[in-house]
Design an enzyme around this catalytic site. Structure first.
Site, PDB file in Angstrom:
ATOM      1  N   GLY A   1       3.250   2.279  10.728  1.00 18.26           N
ATOM      2  CA  GLY A   1       4.239   3.315  10.499  1.00 18.26           C
ATOM      3  C   GLY A   1       5.047   3.708  11.716  1.00 18.26           C
TER       4      GLY A   1
ATOM      5  N   ASN B   1       0.856  -1.186   0.000  1.00 19.17           N
ATOM      6  CA  ASN B   1       0.000   0.000   0.000  1.00 19.17           C
ATOM      7  C   ASN B   1       0.892   1.236   0.000  1.00 19.17           C
ATOM      8  OD1 ASN B   1      -1.917   1.999   0.402  1.00 19.17           O
ATOM      9  ND2 ASN B   1      -2.299   1.471   2.535  1.00 19.17           N
ATOM     10  N   TRP B   2       0.971   1.891  -1.141  1.00 18.99           N
ATOM     11  CA  TRP B   2       1.876   3.044  -1.263  1.00 18.99           C
ATOM     12  C   TRP B   2       1.303   4.308  -0.634  1.00 18.99           C
ATOM     13  CZ3 TRP B   2       5.212   3.500  -6.305  1.00 18.99           C
ATOM     14  CH2 TRP B   2       6.090   2.427  -6.352  1.00 18.99           C
ATOM     15  N   LYS B   3       0.029   4.305  -0.285  1.00 20.25           N
ATOM     16  CA  LYS B   3      -0.604   5.481   0.321  1.00 20.25           C
ATOM     17  C   LYS B   3      -0.372   6.706  -0.576  1.00 20.25           C
ATOM     18  CE  LYS B   3      -0.114   3.321   4.829  1.00 20.25           C
ATOM     19  NZ  LYS B   3       0.153   3.516   6.272  1.00 20.25           N
TER      20      LYS B   3
ATOM     21  N   HIS C   1      -9.247   1.261   5.191  1.00 23.39           N
ATOM     22  CA  HIS C   1      -7.975   1.404   5.896  1.00 23.39           C
ATOM     23  C   HIS C   1      -8.160   2.327   7.096  1.00 23.39           C
ATOM     24  CE1 HIS C   1      -3.802   2.535   6.701  1.00 23.39           C
ATOM     25  NE2 HIS C   1      -3.453   1.445   6.051  1.00 23.39           N
TER      26      HIS C   1
ATOM     27  N   SER D   1       3.472  -2.511  10.284  1.00 22.41           N
ATOM     28  CA  SER D   1       4.938  -2.390  10.289  1.00 22.41           C
ATOM     29  C   SER D   1       5.645  -3.710   9.982  1.00 22.41           C
ATOM     30  CB  SER D   1       5.431  -1.817  11.630  1.00 22.41           C
ATOM     31  OG  SER D   1       4.988  -0.487  11.793  1.00 22.41           O
TER      32      SER D   1
ATOM     33  N   GLY E   1       3.065  -1.179   4.248  1.00 23.45           N
ATOM     34  CA  GLY E   1       3.098   0.234   3.907  1.00 23.45           C
ATOM     35  C   GLY E   1       4.459   0.683   3.424  1.00 23.45           C
ATOM     36  N   GLY E   2       5.184   1.390   4.291  1.00 24.06           N
ATOM     37  CA  GLY E   2       6.452   2.008   3.899  1.00 24.06           C
ATOM     38  C   GLY E   2       7.465   1.052   3.311  1.00 24.06           C
TER      39      GLY E   2
ATOM     40  N   GLU F   1      -6.556   4.706   8.218  1.00 19.74           N
ATOM     41  CA  GLU F   1      -6.355   6.131   7.954  1.00 19.74           C
ATOM     42  C   GLU F   1      -7.591   6.754   7.329  1.00 19.74           C
ATOM     43  OE1 GLU F   1      -1.594   5.322   7.437  1.00 19.74           O
ATOM     44  OE2 GLU F   1      -2.818   5.643   5.651  1.00 19.74           O
TER      45      GLU F   1
ATOM     46  N   GLU G   1      -5.005  -4.625  10.994  1.00 23.27           N
ATOM     47  CA  GLU G   1      -3.974  -3.610  11.190  1.00 23.27           C
ATOM     48  C   GLU G   1      -4.115  -2.975  12.570  1.00 23.27           C
ATOM     49  OE1 GLU G   1      -4.398  -0.646   8.129  1.00 23.27           O
ATOM     50  OE2 GLU G   1      -6.436  -0.189   8.757  1.00 23.27           O
TER      51      GLU G   1
END
Length: 248
Positions: free
Chosen positions: A169, A10-12, A93, A208, A229-230, A95, A163
């Site tokens: 993150g 997931n590149w957000k 998600h 993470s 994610g990251g 967020e 999640e």
């Protein structure tokens, strides 16, 4: 029989055209580890080009609207993201639940729209640190799952991602025993919601995950993959997670 592992990046709100080369490198690694399903969900601006450049690789979206069309400025329908080249989308998600105030009912409607368009759905559920500290984590997550669960759900198109919100993150990761407890609770809830076929629904861990902890997390019962994610933004960081899934 264990479910086939599924690793989703997931590149957000990250990624410009110059990062399309990273998707190509990731697609090549995925091709070398074809016993694992791998996908990247870039920002909507990159979906079409990423799909065109990597026709044998799974490209997804990060959200969609539940309506097929209409006066919804700035939104994209499931048919639009399918036409762009996405084969599935992330929904609910944490967020978006927090920042865009999305409700379980909206996420359920989105999932049903996604299925009607012939796409796959990854529905996200998870608790905050306050909810976990209050001993409410399992109840919160299972409540979100029930409220967001689409009608006529099948493992062929539905995936669940757990999640822990407080781990996204932050570099913090729950103990393996906590992950096992939550994924078991989700599996049990799926059984109550859909009966036969619940065991085939893949449950991803999304908090993470990285190359250093992927092997341990993917070995936990009922962890069928990861929503990353990251660590999915480059082949250098994402590759070891894919390889860990292939070895699991």
């Amino acid at each position: 029989m264990a479910n086939r592992k599924y690793i989703v990046g997931n590149w957000k709100m990250n990624g410009m055209r110059e990062q399309l080369s990273d998707i190509k490198e990731i697609a090549e690694i995925a091709g070398q580890n074809n016993q694992v399903d791998v996908a990247i969900c870039p920002p909507a601006t990159l979906i079409a080009q990423a799909a065109d450049n990597n026709p044998d690789f799974m490209i997804g979206a990060q959200d969609c609207h539940f309506a097929a069309k209409g006066a919804h400025t700035g939104c994209l329908s499931a048919d639009m993201i399918r036409e762009a080249g996405a084969i599935m989308t992330i929904l609910g998600h944490s967020e978006r639940r927090a920042d865009q105030h999305e409700t379980d009912a909206e996420i359920k409607a989105k999932a049903e729209a996604v299925h009607a368009a012939g796409l796959g759905a990854i529905i996200c559920v998870g608790e905050t640190e306050e909810e976990r500290d209050a001993g409410q984590a399992v109840d919160i997550v299972c409540g979100q799952l029930e409220g967001s669960f689409p009608d006529k759900a099948e493992a062929a198109w539905l995936t669940i991602a757990y999640e822990p919100v407080w781990a996204i993150g932050t570099g913090r990761v729950p103990e393996a025993s906590d992950v096992e407890e939550m994924h078991a609770a989700i599996r049990n809830k799926l059984g109550k919601l859909m009966g036969d076929g619940a065991d085939a629904v893949r449950i991803l861990y999304g908090g993470s995950m990285n190359g250093g902890n992927a092997s341990e997390l993917l070995a936990v019962p009922n962890v069928d993959g990861g929503l990353v994610g990251g660590a999915s933004l480059t082949a250098e960081k994402f590759g070891p997670i894919i390889e860990a899934a292939a070895a699991a």
